[in-house]
Design an enzyme around this catalytic site. Structure first.
Site, PDB file in Angstrom:
ATOM      1  N   LYS A   1       1.055  -1.171  -0.280  1.00 15.57           N
ATOM      2  CA  LYS A   1      -0.172   0.016   0.164  1.00 15.57           C
ATOM      3  C   LYS A   1       0.756   0.920   0.083  1.00 15.57           C
ATOM      4  O   LYS A   1       2.358   1.529   0.396  1.00 15.57           O
ATOM      5  CB  LYS A   1      -0.622  -0.151   0.984  1.00 15.57           C
ATOM      6  CG  LYS A   1      -2.151   1.344   1.463  1.00 15.57           C
ATOM      7  CD  LYS A   1      -2.757   0.557   2.212  1.00 15.57           C
ATOM      8  CE  LYS A   1      -3.779   2.337   3.021  1.00 15.57           C
ATOM      9  NZ  LYS A   1      -5.102   2.021   3.733  1.00 15.57           N
TER      10      LYS A   1
ATOM     11  N   SER B   1      -9.634   2.403   3.013  1.00 18.64           N
ATOM     12  CA  SER B   1      -8.594   3.532   1.592  1.00 18.64           C
ATOM     13  C   SER B   1      -8.211   2.013   1.711  1.00 18.64           C
ATOM     14  O   SER B   1      -7.297   2.550   0.196  1.00 18.64           O
ATOM     15  CB  SER B   1      -7.506   4.385   3.306  1.00 18.64           C
ATOM     16  OG  SER B   1      -6.683   3.385   3.555  1.00 18.64           O
TER      17      SER B   1
ATOM     18  N   SER C   1     -10.267  -0.556   7.242  1.00 19.20           N
ATOM     19  CA  SER C   1      -9.553  -0.059   5.825  1.00 19.20           C
ATOM     20  C   SER C   1      -8.890  -0.838   5.538  1.00 19.20           C
ATOM     21  O   SER C   1      -8.477  -1.397   4.309  1.00 19.20           O
ATOM     22  CB  SER C   1      -8.795   1.660   6.221  1.00 19.20           C
ATOM     23  OG  SER C   1      -9.172   2.513   6.452  1.00 19.20           O
TER      24      SER C   1
END
Length: 482
Positions: A76, A151, A175
């Site tokens: 990420k 997210s 998330s």
């Protein structure tokens, strides 16, 4: 090759059926061909990946391989990567190239894993749909007009689309679990402090936790084996022995006590979603588990407490991005005040600005006791709910999200609707306990996630329960068309 799990690819590498260079090139080609549809990557590091794959093959030939040596994956874009830009999905860090690795990054590098790039995310991890990224929205592989969740939507979409077998992710209020549920993959948020936050760009420091995302519980266990463990660079990281999370995956579930919170199954939960979750729980009963109704009485306060605490911490953490020290700087400022104000106005997106304003207000003189202090007291009540519940049960189960993936743009004009997407995940972050989401059905062709919540540092039990469920169901093997 792209339909295989991390565990299967590791066996192929060990048996010499494929080299890491071949494997890496295969996934790089898939990213080139497919990711124009999904926008799940912000940065692809082809040259570095092929270099690392060659080194992994040499390391394996010398007899010094780990289970991760030569396995392609992605980070990420919130984890700092030495020499590779780390944007956090923001214009503010569009050109930031860290001179060091996050601890999580360093541990995968040390294991010999091959990073193919950095995945898309909501700006500074603030969002539930990956629509607030400065680099454009990510699309759900199960439906191009649907969100992947957020997210960590880029990581979830990339794994679901078989562009990579696994990816790192982070979870501040859901998330990892919400995008895992919406994309039909498995994702684990460990206990707060189990994985180092050093080098992970901060959103809300008392809630942020790095974790794992892959297709199966077994792959998540393999990832956590690399990531977990004490780090002296992070004062909140726990100095506690790390078990081998793959060693207990096959333990039987007979006698497992499952709690179903009545607050998770009210009229607010979609009836089809409730039915899918109860059907999944019935599979556990077939495996020998017992089910008990429980109560988490302060659940209804979680959203309100979270949206005081998280923005307050975000407003403090993001104060460093001012155009002076590093990050974006506006052009031709007239004076120092103009430099500060225009840099932050131009560098941050709307959702980030909204949360900074909320957090600054909550922390301001005269309002601290009324908002921030009260929210922290509510947080303690929520934590005590979980501690009491785990006196009677081993695992708590419920939905990961209130609905399957919603359509792009359908909630961007209503922040409260967007915040309610995390209604079943936020309390877990406030309490700091571990939880994961696994695929457990579909509604109208879109995946549904089952959330498993564990006691502190009981990740092994969660992974064991998830793995056993995946031995008798096939939701985790299903892939989107295309």
């Amino acid at each position: 090759m792209h339909d295989k799990t991390v565990a299967e690819l590791a066996r192929d590498l060990e048996q010499g059926k494929v080299s890491s260079v071949e494997l890496t090139q295969h996934f790089l080609d898939r990213i080139k061909q497919e990711d124009t549809r999904y926008n799940s990557f912000i940065t692809v590091t082809e040259d570095e990946a092929l270099r690392d794959a060659k080194a992994a093959d040499e390391r394996r030939a010398s007899g010094d391989a780990t289970p991760w040596t030569g396995i392609p994956f992605a980070h990420k874009d919130i984890f700092c990567t030495n020499g590779v830009r780390t944007t956090c999905g923001s214009r503010m860090l569009e050109n930031f190239v860290p001179p060091y690795d996050a601890t999580v990054t360093a541990r995968f590098r040390s294991a010999g894993a091959v990073c193919l790039g950095k995945t898309n995310m909501d700006e500074f991890a603030m969002g539930s749909s990956t629509e607030s990224s400065y680099f454009g929205a990510t699309k759900n592989p199960w439906g191009d007009n649907h969100v992947p969740g957020g997210s960590s939507g880029g990581s979830a979409a990339a794994v679901a689309a078989r562009l990579i077998p696994a990816a790192t992710a982070t979870d501040t209020g859901g998330s990892i679990r919400q995008p895992a549920a919406l994309c039909g993959v498995s994702g684990l948020k460990p206990t707060y402090g189990r994985v180092s936050r050093y080098g992970m760009i901060a959103f809300a420091s008392s809630l942020d936790q790095g974790g794992t995302m892959a297709r199966t519980a077994e792959d998540n266990a393999m990832m956590l084996n690399v990531m977990a463990g004490f780090d002296p660079k992070d004062s909140t990281c726990i100095d506690k022995p790390v078990p081998d999370y793959t060693a207990t995956l096959n333990e039987p579930l007979k006698g497992l006590k499952i709690g179903l919170p009545k607050e998770y199954f009210t009229d607010q939960l979609d009836s089809q979603m409730a039915q899918q979750v109860r059907t999944a729980v019935s599979e556990y009963e077939k495996l020998g588990a017992t089910v008990k109704d429980i109560s988490l009485p302060n659940t209804h306060l979680a959203i309100a407490a979270y949206y005081v605490i998280a923005p307050a911490e975000a407003s403090a953490n993001l104060s460093r991005f001012d155009g002076v020290r590093y990050g974006y700087r506006c052009e031709d400022p007239k004076d120092l005040l103009d430099l500060y104000t225009r840099t932050r106005a131009e560098g941050f997106g709307e959702e980030v600005k909204r949360r900074i304003l909320i957090g600054s207000y909550a922390l301001s003189a005269g309002y601290y006791d009324a908002y921030y202090l009260k929210a922290q007291k509510v947080r303690r009540l929520i934590q005590q709910d979980f501690i009491k519940a785990f006196e009677d049960v081993d695992v708590i189960m419920g939905p990961s999200s209130p609905s399957p993936a919603f359509t792009l743009g359908s909630k961007t004009d209503d922040p409260v609707k967007m915040y309610l997407e995390d209604i079943y995940t936020i309390a877990i972050n406030l309490a700091g306990v571990p939880a994961m989401s696994i695929p457990a059905g579909q509604i109208n062709g879109l995946p549904v996630g089952l959330q498993l919540i564990g006691n502190y540092f009981d990740e092994a039990r969660l992974l064991n329960a998830a793995h056993q469920y995946q031995q008798v169901t096939d939701w985790h093997t299903q892939a989107p068309a295309g």
